[in-house]
Design a protein around this motif. Structure first.
Motif, PDB file in Angstrom:
ATOM      1  N   LEU A  77       0.819  -1.209   0.000  1.00 54.81           N
ATOM      2  CA  LEU A  77       0.000   0.000   0.000  1.00 54.81           C
ATOM      3  C   LEU A  77       0.853   1.259   0.000  1.00 54.81           C
ATOM      4  CD1 LEU A  77      -2.990  -0.648   2.457  1.00 54.81           C
ATOM      5  CD2 LEU A  77      -3.078  -0.294  -0.011  1.00 54.81           C
ATOM      6  N   LYS A  78       0.426   2.220  -0.796  1.00 57.49           N
ATOM      7  CA  LYS A  78       1.051   3.536  -0.803  1.00 57.49           C
ATOM      8  C   LYS A  78       0.100   4.520  -0.124  1.00 57.49           C
ATOM      9  CE  LYS A  78       3.152   2.548  -5.300  1.00 57.49           C
ATOM     10  NZ  LYS A  78       3.174   2.936  -6.728  1.00 57.49           N
ATOM     11  N   LEU A  97      -9.729  -7.095   7.416  1.00 53.89           N
ATOM     12  CA  LEU A  97      -8.541  -6.423   6.901  1.00 53.89           C
ATOM     13  C   LEU A  97      -7.851  -5.588   7.968  1.00 53.89           C
ATOM     14  CD1 LEU A  97      -9.888  -5.219   3.429  1.00 53.89           C
ATOM     15  CD2 LEU A  97      -8.588  -7.283   3.940  1.00 53.89           C
ATOM     16  N   ALA A  98      -8.632  -5.161   8.966  1.00 55.82           N
ATOM     17  CA  ALA A  98      -8.049  -4.341  10.038  1.00 55.82           C
ATOM     18  C   ALA A  98      -6.972  -5.108  10.794  1.00 55.82           C
ATOM     19  CB  ALA A  98      -9.138  -3.877  10.996  1.00 55.82           C
ATOM     20  N   ALA A  99      -7.093  -6.438  10.862  1.00 54.99           N
ATOM     21  CA  ALA A  99      -6.085  -7.243  11.560  1.00 54.99           C
ATOM     22  C   ALA A  99      -4.741  -7.196  10.846  1.00 54.99           C
ATOM     23  CB  ALA A  99      -6.566  -8.690  11.667  1.00 54.99           C
ATOM     24  N   PHE A 100      -4.761  -6.808   9.570  1.00 53.63           N
ATOM     25  CA  PHE A 100      -3.526  -6.692   8.797  1.00 53.63           C
ATOM     26  C   PHE A 100      -3.107  -5.234   8.630  1.00 53.63           C
ATOM     27  CE2 PHE A 100      -5.119 -10.853   7.779  1.00 53.63           C
ATOM     28  CZ  PHE A 100      -3.993 -11.629   7.614  1.00 53.63           C
ATOM     29  N   GLY A 101      -3.740  -4.353   9.382  1.00 49.06           N
ATOM     30  CA  GLY A 101      -3.336  -2.951   9.370  1.00 49.06           C
ATOM     31  C   GLY A 101      -3.693  -2.204   8.105  1.00 49.06           C
ATOM     32  N   ILE A 102      -4.744  -2.631   7.395  1.00 53.30           N
ATOM     33  CA  ILE A 102      -5.146  -1.949   6.161  1.00 53.30           C
ATOM     34  C   ILE A 102      -6.239  -0.939   6.485  1.00 53.30           C
ATOM     35  CG2 ILE A 102      -6.182  -2.255   3.878  1.00 53.30           C
ATOM     36  CD1 ILE A 102      -4.913  -4.986   3.761  1.00 53.30           C
TER      37      ILE A 102
END
Length: 242
Positions: A77-78, A97-102
């Protein structure tokens, strides 16, 4: 070999890589933090602005592939650039996805009824330069369609991660072909629980690179790598002469 010849050979190799779809990173782009995965690719850098396909033969492989790709999304991600996930039957649970910091605002979803609409949307999305990464679930992908996708990413610089559940034919121009399988979760100090997500990641084919196999764990917001495993070489006995 003279320094002059070595310099020209290196320049020719770089030109061949550009013809084959590899885009050199610009000064504004940081090298993806993907550890030994980087070294499997030409120039030692994970290929962005390219088409990667992920083979998932079983339902459980689909879940493992989606998890690993989510980790890739976090790494690729940029800032302020959105990414898109396209499917005819969504296999990803967006809040996970929050668990992967997105960040939620950086992920868009397109749910379509027919696979041919998924393929059309994928091609159009890959032409959209503001997008960072496009993920798509596509069962069938022929050589002609994959060539159009490759031409699109070469122009836009968008990275395509294509999940192919139970594909009948493997005939595409993708730069890399992957297969992801789940492994028992990693648990510290024998504590109870399911542990950190862990996968068996196989790079089956990579253009001008080195296929390999790794055990990878997702913990503390990044990939953790176990020592790379190398397939054993087949020993062919020598023929006796005389």
């Amino acid at each position: 070999m003279s320094a002059f010849n070595a310099e020209h050979i290196a320049a020719l190799r770089q030109e061949l890589l550009r013809w084959q779809g590899y885009r050199p990173l610009t000064g504004a782009c940081a090298e993806p933090a993907l550890g030994p995965l980087n070294s499997a690719f030409p120039n030692g850098i994970f290929a962005t602005g390219a088409v990667h396909e992920f083979i998932a033969a079983r339902a459980e492989d689909m879940a493992a592939t989606s998890g690993f790709i989510t980790g890739l999304l976090h790494t690729l991600l940029k800032k302020d650039n959105p990414s898109l996930w396209i499917s005819a039957a969504r296999n990803i649970y967006p809040p996970a996805l929050a668990a992967f910091g997105i960040p939620v605002h950086q992920m868009l979803f397109a749910d379509l009824r027919r696979e041919k609409d998924v393929l059309w949307t994928l091609e159009e999305a890959l032409k959209c330069t503001p997008l960072n990464v496009v993920v798509a679930e596509v069962r069938q992908l022929d050589f002609t369609s994959s060539r159009r996708l490759q031409l699109a990413v070469e122009t836009s610089g968008v990275t395509a991660l294509i999940i192919r559940p139970q594909p009948r034919v493997l005939d595409s121009t993708s730069i890399a072909r992957w297969q992801i399988r789940s492994l028992p979760g990693s648990i510290d100090d024998d504590l109870p629980g399911v542990g950190f997500p862990r996968w068996k990641v196989e790079l089956l084919r990579v253009r001008n690179g080195k296929p390999g196999s790794w055990e990878i764990t997702w913990r503390d917001g990044q990939f953790a790598f176990k020592e790379e495993t190398v397939p054993a070489k087949k020993i062919i006995p020598m023929r006796k002469t005389g």
